[in-house]
Design an enzyme around this catalytic site. Structure first.
Site, PDB file in Angstrom:
ATOM      1  N   ARG A  69      -1.446  -8.498  11.376  1.00  0.00           N
ATOM      2  CA  ARG A  69      -1.744  -7.099  11.720  1.00  0.00           C
ATOM      3  C   ARG A  69      -0.841  -6.627  12.852  1.00  0.00           C
ATOM      4  O   ARG A  69      -0.738  -5.441  13.122  1.00  0.00           O
ATOM      5  CB  ARG A  69      -3.213  -6.926  12.179  1.00  0.00           C
ATOM      6  N   GLN A 121      -3.853 -13.457   1.326  1.00  0.00           N
ATOM      7  CA  GLN A 121      -4.794 -12.644   2.091  1.00  0.00           C
ATOM      8  C   GLN A 121      -6.145 -12.519   1.399  1.00  0.00           C
ATOM      9  O   GLN A 121      -6.898 -11.587   1.655  1.00  0.00           O
ATOM     10  CB  GLN A 121      -4.218 -11.249   2.330  1.00  0.00           C
ATOM     11  N   ASP A 174      -5.461  -1.422  -5.132  1.00  0.00           N
ATOM     12  CA  ASP A 174      -4.913  -2.089  -3.939  1.00  0.00           C
ATOM     13  C   ASP A 174      -5.745  -3.341  -3.645  1.00  0.00           C
ATOM     14  O   ASP A 174      -6.884  -3.446  -4.093  1.00  0.00           O
ATOM     15  CB  ASP A 174      -4.979  -1.113  -2.746  1.00  0.00           C
ATOM     16  N   THR A 180       0.838  -1.196   0.000  1.00  0.00           N
ATOM     17  CA  THR A 180       0.000   0.000   0.000  1.00  0.00           C
ATOM     18  C   THR A 180       0.878   1.254   0.000  1.00  0.00           C
ATOM     19  O   THR A 180       0.590   2.244  -0.663  1.00  0.00           O
ATOM     20  CB  THR A 180      -0.955  -0.029   1.209  1.00  0.00           C
TER      21      THR A 180
HETATM   22  P1  ATP Z   1      -0.906  -5.554   3.927  1.00  0.00           P
HETATM   23  O1  ATP Z   1      -0.579  -6.792   3.156  1.00  0.00           O
HETATM   24  O2  ATP Z   1      -1.220  -5.879   5.342  1.00  0.00           O
HETATM   25  O3  ATP Z   1      -1.910  -4.690   3.246  1.00  0.00           O
HETATM   26  P2  ATP Z   1       1.152  -3.859   2.872  1.00  0.00           P
HETATM   27  O4  ATP Z   1       2.026  -4.718   2.055  1.00  0.00           O
HETATM   28  O5  ATP Z   1       0.177  -3.011   2.176  1.00  0.00           O
HETATM   29  O6  ATP Z   1       0.465  -4.722   4.008  1.00  0.00           O
HETATM   30  P3  ATP Z   1       1.994  -1.439   4.147  1.00  0.00           P
HETATM   31  O7  ATP Z   1       0.800  -1.245   4.999  1.00  0.00           O
HETATM   32  O8  ATP Z   1       2.153  -0.590   2.947  1.00  0.00           O
HETATM   33  O9  ATP Z   1       2.125  -2.970   3.760  1.00  0.00           O
HETATM   34  O10 ATP Z   1       3.306  -1.303   5.018  1.00  0.00           O
HETATM   35  C1  ATP Z   1       3.455  -1.966   6.275  1.00  0.00           C
HETATM   36  C2  ATP Z   1       4.260  -1.113   7.230  1.00  0.00           C
HETATM   37  O11 ATP Z   1       5.622  -1.075   6.827  1.00  0.00           O
HETATM   38  C3  ATP Z   1       3.790   0.326   7.261  1.00  0.00           C
HETATM   39  O12 ATP Z   1       3.917   0.807   8.569  1.00  0.00           O
HETATM   40  C4  ATP Z   1       4.776   1.012   6.320  1.00  0.00           C
HETATM   41  O13 ATP Z   1       4.914   2.380   6.609  1.00  0.00           O
HETATM   42  C5  ATP Z   1       6.059   0.254   6.621  1.00  0.00           C
HETATM   43  N1  ATP Z   1       7.010   0.260   5.490  1.00  0.00           N
HETATM   44  C6  ATP Z   1       6.819  -0.237   4.255  1.00  0.00           C
HETATM   45  N2  ATP Z   1       7.911  -0.076   3.473  1.00  0.00           N
HETATM   46  C7  ATP Z   1       8.842   0.558   4.232  1.00  0.00           C
HETATM   47  C8  ATP Z   1      10.179   1.023   4.002  1.00  0.00           C
HETATM   48  N3  ATP Z   1      10.793   0.866   2.829  1.00  0.00           N
HETATM   49  N4  ATP Z   1      10.805   1.617   5.028  1.00  0.00           N
HETATM   50  C9  ATP Z   1      10.189   1.773   6.220  1.00  0.00           C
HETATM   51  N5  ATP Z   1       8.942   1.369   6.497  1.00  0.00           N
HETATM   52  C10 ATP Z   1       8.254   0.769   5.526  1.00  0.00           C
HETATM   53 MG    MG Z   2      -1.921  -2.938   2.230  1.00  0.00          MG
END
Ligand code: ATP
Ligand code: MG
Length: 668
Positions: A600, A245, A214, A32
């Site tokens: 989570r 998921q 997304d 995301t």
């Molecule tokens: P989900 O599968 O649960 O939807 P996601 O893949 O969408 O997860 P995000 O919610 O975008 O993951 O990111 C998870 C966490 O990791 C968030 O707090 C985000 O800010 C942090 N994060 C992601 N990439 C980085 C990065 N390169 N450096 C630091 N923090 C990061």
């Molecule tokens: Mg996400």
């Protein structure tokens, strides 16, 4: 835009040029976040925001994504509109519904409106049966619509399938007559419009030069086809998702879409991410161990450098009440030790009904909380009544709303009269509102009754003139006074406080309208109704405050993260849920749901189960969930809810919890 906050593969995705891009990656790997950066990158590169179509799964997720994009842009450009598939459909149909034979001021029917229509249709078709489960019929119809087909009668052995197929044309005709669309129609009609009307599709393609979606694993067939038409063969399309998921199969999601993507766009650039930035290694190890039990999945190599952290706690409790007290006790200590605020803690459960015990325990402990997906504001009766007035003013042919308010507050129009009017409308094939205008000439309607009906219509006409863009809230306030809604509410309940709470809810609609109008001064009533209908639908409520503990179902928790997560009710029959396990692939979907819940957690994860629980008003003995037995022993600490954490006989409690502990260990 500060791209140094991205890892090399995230950066590659953000700066990928034109053409299809698929990011398929595990939980918490920044999908995301990457999407938000990519949207911001497009805007910074000068792509006009109204040529970007960004789609999130829920309104809440859309709000979050918009916030992230805004903060990345830091005032340099404005974020594009971020929609859900449904709100995108509303946008399209508000412009061109006439091509499908609807008026542009169509009403959106939610589940309870649909139920009224379905019951009416069944009655007319002489499928009376007192026990007819209209919900089940609608469910079958909805599944078919989401697959983009008409309901299939089957071989006749399934009575409901047969009925659904028979009644569907009448149901659809009724909606058409009322100038109303149900939620599935918002997608389906949009797709039909795109398929049938070359010009409309072309216009929207121009406004969707860049499409970003997304949670792609939870799109259904209709949504997939919408994306496919809009993006065209070589489209600029970015989708992100995680097949582990996929948790909306029961609503028609087709996780195969994520794999089909590469087939439909062979030139797709595929990027995988495997560093999880959310959870400790221990939490990830535990979650990975559970999901690995699903057959036919693509293995992933998810890792984290956030350190081992504390073990995942599995907490055995005696009964549901003890589970709630034990969890709340732990949250109280976390807050007291200043390790977090209330809003950093979430309690997740499989079914909505589980929330009440936690609500009670939190109230006893004096902690603030929010229930995401509880009794939603727009579902409350008094709110629905007022919205029905607004809806009737906006779309006079909206029969469900018309019937709802015709004699509410009571104005002497009896049921018999209503039935006569409905019968005349049906027999003459004329809209009810037209028949009502000539009520005096309808057979069996007494003069006084006819007077009440035409008086009501005149009133509605008069009120309709009050509603102009810019004066919606004020007009609604007048309406509430003019029809005496508040007085009726105060009269309707004995408990004065309850009456006042209802009145407050009615006033809240006026406030909501005022706030809406401030944001969109040129909007008309239809725009507000569309927004209200959609925002009331999903698993969400008010924005949680930083100090409020969050209670929510695992479904509603998708995409979110919490420093301290509690997963309750890990018992056979509840999680995995017995009903879901009956469907093919049901157990696998339950396991993915457990995986979503576990991933989570950022710092600590506590999973609880009880020895007994009240379900459907009966005490049932519970077996620990099979998912507990899938946890790796070295990542987990078993505990029992101590006597201090729950009421009841301490010794007895320790013994029972101990027995369960032994049992679960023996399964490992
Ligand atoms: P989900 O599968 O649960 O939807 P996601 O893949 O969408 O997860 P995000 O919610 O975008 O993951 O990111 C998870 C966490 O990791 C968030 O707090 C985000 O800010 C942090 N994060 C992601 N990439 C980085 C990065 N390169 N450096 C630091 N923090 C990061
Ligand atoms: Mg996400």
């Amino acid at each position: 835009m500060d791209a140094s906050r991205l890892n090399p593969r995230q950066k590659e995705a953000v700066f990928h040029g034109d053409g299809p891009l698929l990011i398929v990656a595990g939980a918490g790997t920044g999908k995301t976040r990457t999407l938000a950066f990519r949207i911001a990158r497009l805007v910074s590169d000068g792509v006009p925001p109204d040529q970007i179509l960004a789609v999130a799964f829920t309104n809440k997720a859309a709000d979050e994504l918009r916030g992230r994009v805004r903060s990345i842009l830091r005032g340099k450009g404005s974020p594009p509109p971020i929609s859900t598939f449904h709100s995108f459909g509303v946008r399209v149909l508000r412009q061109d519904a006439e091509r499908l034979g609807f008026k542009r001021n169509f009403t959106i029917y939610d589940t309870s409106d649909q139920l009224s229509v379905m019951r009416e249709v069944a009655r007319e078709s002489h499928v009376v049966g007192r026990d007819l489960d209209a919900k089940k019929l609608l469910w079958i119809i909805s599944r078919a619509k989401n697959d983009g087909v008409a309901p299939d009668p089957g071989d006749g052995s399934d009575e409901y399938r047969l009925l659904a197929a028979q009644l569907y044309p009448r149901y659809a005709a009724a909606l058409r007559a009322y100038n109303a669309l149900d939620f599935d129609d918002l997608l389906l009609m949009t797709l039909r419009l795109f398929r049938d009307e070359e010009r409309v599709l072309r216009a929207w393609k121009k406004r969707a030069r860049h499409i970003l979606v997304d949670e792609f694993q939870d799109t259904n067939h209709v949504q997939y086809d919408l994306v496919r038409l809009l993006a065209g063969r070589s489209g600029n399309l970015t989708v992100v998702g995680d097949d582990d998921q996929s948790i909306y199969g029961w609503r028609g999601a087709a996780p195969g879409n994520i794999h089909g993507f590469v087939r439909d766009w062979p030139q797709t650039k595929v990027i995988t991410l495997d560093q999880n930035y959310r959870s400790t290694c221990t939490i990830l190890t535990a979650a990975n161990a559970v999901i690995e039990n699903n057959p036919h999945r693509r293995p992933k190599n998810l890792w984290s450098d956030l350190g081992e952290g504390v073990p995942v706690t599995v907490l055995a409790c005696r009964a549901g009440e003890d589970e709630a007290s034990a969890v709340v006790e732990r949250i109280v200590s976390l807050i007291a030790e200043k390790r977090c605020r209330g809003g950093d803690c979430a309690v997740m459960f499989r079914t909505n009904a589980q929330s009440r015990l936690f609500e009670d325990a939190l109230r006893r402990a004096g902690l603030r909380y929010v229930v995401i997906g509880g009794m939603r504001f727009y579902d409350r009766k008094e709110v629905r009544d007022l919205v029905a007035y607004l809806s009737c003013l906006h779309n006079p042919r909206d029969e469900v709303s018309l019937l709802r308010i015709l004699n509410y507050p009571p104005r002497g129009i009896g049921r018999e009269t209503v039935h006569r009017l409905q019968a005349a409308s049906l027999a003459g094939g004329r809209p009810l509102v037209e028949v009502m205008k000539g009520a005096a000439s309808v057979e069996g309607v007494a003069e006084r009754q006819a007077g009440a009906v035409t008086g009501f219509l005149a009133r509605v006409e008069e009120m309709r003139r009050w509603f102009r863009p810019g004066s919606l809230a004020e007009a609604t306030r007048r309406l509430v006074g003019a029809v005496g809604l508040e007085e009726a509410l105060l009269r309707s309940v004995k408990d004065r406080d309850a009456g006042h709470r209802k009145v407050e809810n009615v006033r809240e609609v006026v406030s909501a309208l005022a706030a809406f109008e401030r944001g969109e001064p040129r909007a008309d009533l239809g725009d507000y109704l569309a927004a209200a209908n959609l925002s009331g639908r999903e698993d969400e409520s008010e924005e949680p405050a930083a100090d409020s503990v969050v209670l929510l179902t695992v479904h509603a928790a998708k995409g979110l993260e919490f420093r301290h997560a509690f997963l309750a009710g890990f018992e056979e029959g509840l999680f995995p849920h017995e009903r879901s396990c009956l469907a093919p692939g049901g157990l696998e979907e339950e396991r993915r749901l457990a995986y979503v819940g576990m991933t989570r957690a950022m710092e600590s994860l506590t999973i609880t189960y009880t020895g007994e629980r009240t379900r459907w008003a009966r005490e049932v003995v519970c077996e620990p969930s099979r998912f507990l037995a899938e946890l790796p022993e070295d990542a987990v600490r078993f505990e029992q809810a101590s006597a201090a954490e729950g009421p009841g006989d301490a010794e007895d409690e320790a013994r029972i919890a101990g027995e369960y502990l032994a049992r679960i260990r023996s399964r490992l």
